[in-house]
Design an enzyme around this catalytic site. Structure first.
Site, PDB file in Angstrom:
ATOM      1  N   LYS A  79      57.429  23.838  32.360  1.00 48.31           N
ATOM      2  CA  LYS A  79      57.106  23.567  33.598  1.00 48.31           C
ATOM      3  C   LYS A  79      56.783  24.458  34.481  1.00 48.31           C
ATOM      4  O   LYS A  79      57.421  25.685  34.421  1.00 48.31           O
ATOM      5  CB  LYS A  79      58.496  22.724  34.081  1.00 48.31           C
ATOM      6  CG  LYS A  79      58.147  21.790  35.248  1.00 48.31           C
ATOM      7  CD  LYS A  79      57.616  20.494  34.682  1.00 48.31           C
ATOM      8  CE  LYS A  79      57.067  19.463  35.869  1.00 48.31           C
ATOM      9  NZ  LYS A  79      56.910  18.129  35.231  1.00 48.31           N
ATOM     10  N   GLY A 180      60.425   5.190  46.359  1.00 47.00           N
ATOM     11  CA  GLY A 180      59.212   6.246  46.111  1.00 47.00           C
ATOM     12  C   GLY A 180      57.985   5.198  45.718  1.00 47.00           C
ATOM     13  O   GLY A 180      58.082   4.599  44.538  1.00 47.00           O
ATOM     14  N   GLY A 182      54.769   6.457  45.071  1.00 48.66           N
ATOM     15  CA  GLY A 182      53.643   7.318  45.021  1.00 48.66           C
ATOM     16  C   GLY A 182      52.797   6.915  43.926  1.00 48.66           C
ATOM     17  O   GLY A 182      52.626   5.707  43.711  1.00 48.66           O
ATOM     18  N   VAL A 184      53.212   6.986  40.767  1.00 47.63           N
ATOM     19  CA  VAL A 184      53.846   6.191  39.544  1.00 47.63           C
ATOM     20  C   VAL A 184      54.543   4.902  40.225  1.00 47.63           C
ATOM     21  O   VAL A 184      54.257   3.857  39.942  1.00 47.63           O
ATOM     22  CB  VAL A 184      55.075   6.987  38.987  1.00 47.63           C
ATOM     23  CG1 VAL A 184      55.720   6.173  37.928  1.00 47.63           C
ATOM     24  CG2 VAL A 184      54.453   8.171  38.236  1.00 47.63           C
TER      25      VAL A 184
HETATM   26  P1  NAD Z   1      54.222  11.336  44.170  1.00 46.99           P
HETATM   27  O1  NAD Z   1      54.259  12.380  45.096  1.00 46.99           O
HETATM   28  O2  NAD Z   1      52.736  10.726  44.165  1.00 46.99           O
HETATM   29  O3  NAD Z   1      55.029  10.052  44.959  1.00 46.99           O
HETATM   30  C1  NAD Z   1      56.458  10.437  45.508  1.00 46.99           C
HETATM   31  C2  NAD Z   1      56.616   9.276  46.520  1.00 46.99           C
HETATM   32  O4  NAD Z   1      58.133   9.252  46.764  1.00 46.99           O
HETATM   33  C3  NAD Z   1      55.867   9.493  47.770  1.00 46.99           C
HETATM   34  O5  NAD Z   1      54.979   8.260  48.212  1.00 46.99           O
HETATM   35  C4  NAD Z   1      56.871   9.998  48.856  1.00 46.99           C
HETATM   36  O6  NAD Z   1      56.628   9.669  50.016  1.00 46.99           O
HETATM   37  C5  NAD Z   1      58.019   9.388  48.346  1.00 46.99           C
HETATM   38  N1  NAD Z   1      59.428   9.916  48.492  1.00 46.99           N
HETATM   39  C6  NAD Z   1      59.723  11.172  48.449  1.00 46.99           C
HETATM   40  N2  NAD Z   1      61.008  11.329  48.910  1.00 46.99           N
HETATM   41  C7  NAD Z   1      61.659  10.228  48.824  1.00 46.99           C
HETATM   42  C8  NAD Z   1      62.766   9.528  49.299  1.00 46.99           C
HETATM   43  N3  NAD Z   1      63.947  10.269  49.480  1.00 46.99           N
HETATM   44  N4  NAD Z   1      62.989   8.181  49.432  1.00 46.99           N
HETATM   45  C9  NAD Z   1      61.829   7.364  49.129  1.00 46.99           C
HETATM   46  N5  NAD Z   1      60.587   7.866  48.886  1.00 46.99           N
HETATM   47  C10 NAD Z   1      60.547   9.274  48.814  1.00 46.99           C
HETATM   48  O7  NAD Z   1      55.038  11.550  42.800  1.00 46.99           O
HETATM   49  P2  NAD Z   1      54.734  10.833  41.329  1.00 46.99           P
HETATM   50  O8  NAD Z   1      53.488  11.400  40.571  1.00 46.99           O
HETATM   51  O9  NAD Z   1      54.527   9.269  41.865  1.00 46.99           O
HETATM   52  O10 NAD Z   1      56.067  11.058  40.736  1.00 46.99           O
HETATM   53  C11 NAD Z   1      57.380  10.437  41.108  1.00 46.99           C
HETATM   54  C12 NAD Z   1      58.655  11.070  40.248  1.00 46.99           C
HETATM   55  O11 NAD Z   1      58.047  10.853  38.927  1.00 46.99           O
HETATM   56  C13 NAD Z   1      58.599  12.740  40.583  1.00 46.99           C
HETATM   57  O12 NAD Z   1      60.027  12.817  40.303  1.00 46.99           O
HETATM   58  C14 NAD Z   1      58.120  12.870  39.240  1.00 46.99           C
HETATM   59  O13 NAD Z   1      58.257  14.278  38.695  1.00 46.99           O
HETATM   60  C15 NAD Z   1      58.300  11.829  38.303  1.00 46.99           C
HETATM   61  N6  NAD Z   1      57.261  11.729  37.178  1.00 46.99           N
HETATM   62  C16 NAD Z   1      55.851  11.491  37.376  1.00 46.99           C
HETATM   63  C17 NAD Z   1      54.950  11.593  36.505  1.00 46.99           C
HETATM   64  C18 NAD Z   1      53.413  11.078  36.854  1.00 46.99           C
HETATM   65  O14 NAD Z   1      52.912  10.825  35.568  1.00 46.99           O
HETATM   66  N7  NAD Z   1      52.975  11.509  38.063  1.00 46.99           N
HETATM   67  C19 NAD Z   1      55.342  11.648  35.217  1.00 46.99           C
HETATM   68  C20 NAD Z   1      56.868  11.694  34.836  1.00 46.99           C
HETATM   69  C21 NAD Z   1      57.699  11.940  35.938  1.00 46.99           C
END
Ligand code: NAD
Length: 346
Positions: A79, A180, A182, A184
């Site tokens: 990572k 959250g 975002g 995902v």
């Molecule tokens: P992202 O940055 O697109 O979305 C994260 C969202 O969470 C944002 O909308 C943000 O405003 C919100 N957020 C942050 N802190 C918060 C809180 N305390 N309470 C509520 N909302 C909050 O990220 P993502 O790509 O959607 O990933 C989300 C999680 O999943 C992360 O932990 C990431 O490591 C994990 N993940 C993502 C992927 C991927 O393919 N993108 C794969 C595996 C794991």
């Protein structure tokens, strides 16, 4: 100090990169290359200290070893984190400097996007290294933004969890609280809404949560309330380490199933969930959809259809873990960890 830290866990490489011209400060952790090149995204994030950034990289990278092994991929785990601060804005020059850092590792680490990074950023990084995935992809091909693939994996994995914990075969009327929205969480909310789930939604961007609720027919609540929402499933899709003694005590659900990496704050929190009778879908098993997609892209193997079939297998993999955990009365994370360690020869 670092070699003895709990999270060091016999990492093969902990690489610190700095570029004076752009201010880039990056840490790349390679946990294991036992099964192949260490694959795992790069996070652009603000850390309270360098030590916190190191811990994040180490924990995320070990998680990737376990995730890639459990997903059946010929990839190890690593990572990257890029420290986010005012003097080092995410310019193309900074991303190129990160690309050179990745390239200097000669293919032992393959990067992709994680929180704070996009497929457009990967295109810039790719000017300096070929050890990058998650690039924009043509229709029908593997690859591209892993978010939607991860959301698909969460959806099918959550289905395995509600089958096991609630005896439900589909999401009609199942109450899901999503933290959250975002890349995902947003895509997951859409899928669950179509499948008939009843949604409670929260994001630190309140307007975003309200917009999703208005469009999908759910209820938006403040961030402070989402983990104590009375529901069937709590789905953490923000940042990691959200499940600690206090949050676990406050949960009012039967299932925890979401994408956030490293959801358990400490190694004992899986047992805490187990003791409360809450079924936990181990994060690195349920959130493997994105890496399955970008690994196919990097390895040049398969198309979107074969990736979709591989992601669908997350459902059965979780059902197996739940069955073993039930038969042996063990926390689900302990069952998954021992399966993963066996696969990476630890
Ligand atoms: P992202 O940055 O697109 O979305 C994260 C969202 O969470 C944002 O909308 C943000 O405003 C919100 N957020 C942050 N802190 C918060 C809180 N305390 N309470 C509520 N909302 C909050 O990220 P993502 O790509 O959607 O990933 C989300 C999680 O999943 C992360 O932990 C990431 O490591 C994990 N993940 C993502 C992927 C991927 O393919 N993108 C794969 C595996 C794991």
């Amino acid at each position: 100090m670092i070699f003895d830290a709990l999270d060091f866990d016999a990492h093969e490489v902990l690489h610190f990169g700095h570029d004076a011209a752009t201010g880039l400060k990056t840490i790349i952790a390679i946990h294991s290359t036992h099964l192949g090149p260490a694959a795992g995204g790069c996070r652009w994030w603000t850390y309270a200290s360098d030590a916190e950034a190191v811990t994040d990289a180490l924990r995320l990278s070990r998680g990737m070893s376990y995730k890639n092994a459990m997903a059946g991929l010929p990839m190890g785990g690593g990572k990257g984190v890029i420290l986010k601060f005012d003097a080092a804005p995410k310019t193309e020059s900074l991303l190129e400097a990160f690309g050179r850092t990745v390239d200097s590792l000669g293919g032992r680490y393959v990067t992709a996007e994680d929180v704070g990074m996009s497929d457009a950023d990967m295109t810039v990084i790719a000017r300096q290294t070929r050890h990058v995935s998650g690039l924009p992809s043509a229709a029908g091909a593997a690859g591209g933004n892993p978010g939607p693939s991860t959301a698909e994996g969460i959806f099918v994995g959550m289905r395995a969890a509600i089958a096991h914990a609630l005896g439900k075969r589909d999401f009609a009327g199942v109450r899901v609280a999503i933290q959250g929205l975002g890349s995902v969480g947003g895509a997951l909310a859409e899928k669950l809404a179509v499948a008939g789930a009843v949604l409670t939604l929260a994001d630190i961007d309140d307007a975003r949560a309200r917009a999703y609720a208005a469009r999908l027919g759910g209820t938006a609540v403040p961030v402070s309330q989402i983990a104590t929402t009375d529901a069937d499933v709590f789905s953490p899709n923000a940042l990691g380490a959200g499940l600690d003694a206090e949050t676990i005590d406050g949960l009012r659900v039967a299932v925890v199933a979401g994408a956030a990496n490293n959801q358990l704050a400490t190694p004992t929190d899986g047992a805490r969930l187990h003791a409360r009778g809450i079924l936990y879908a181990p994060d690195y098993v349920i959130n493997a959809g994105g890496i399955i997609n970008v690994a196919a892209e990097y390895l040049g193997q398969g198309d979107a259809a074969s990736v979709a079939r591989a992601i669908a297998r997350i459902e059965g993999r979780l059902a197996d873990i739940f069955a073993v955990a039930k038969a042996e009365n063990l926390p689900t994370d302990a069952v998954a960890d021992s399966m993963a360690r066996k696969l990476i020869g630890r």
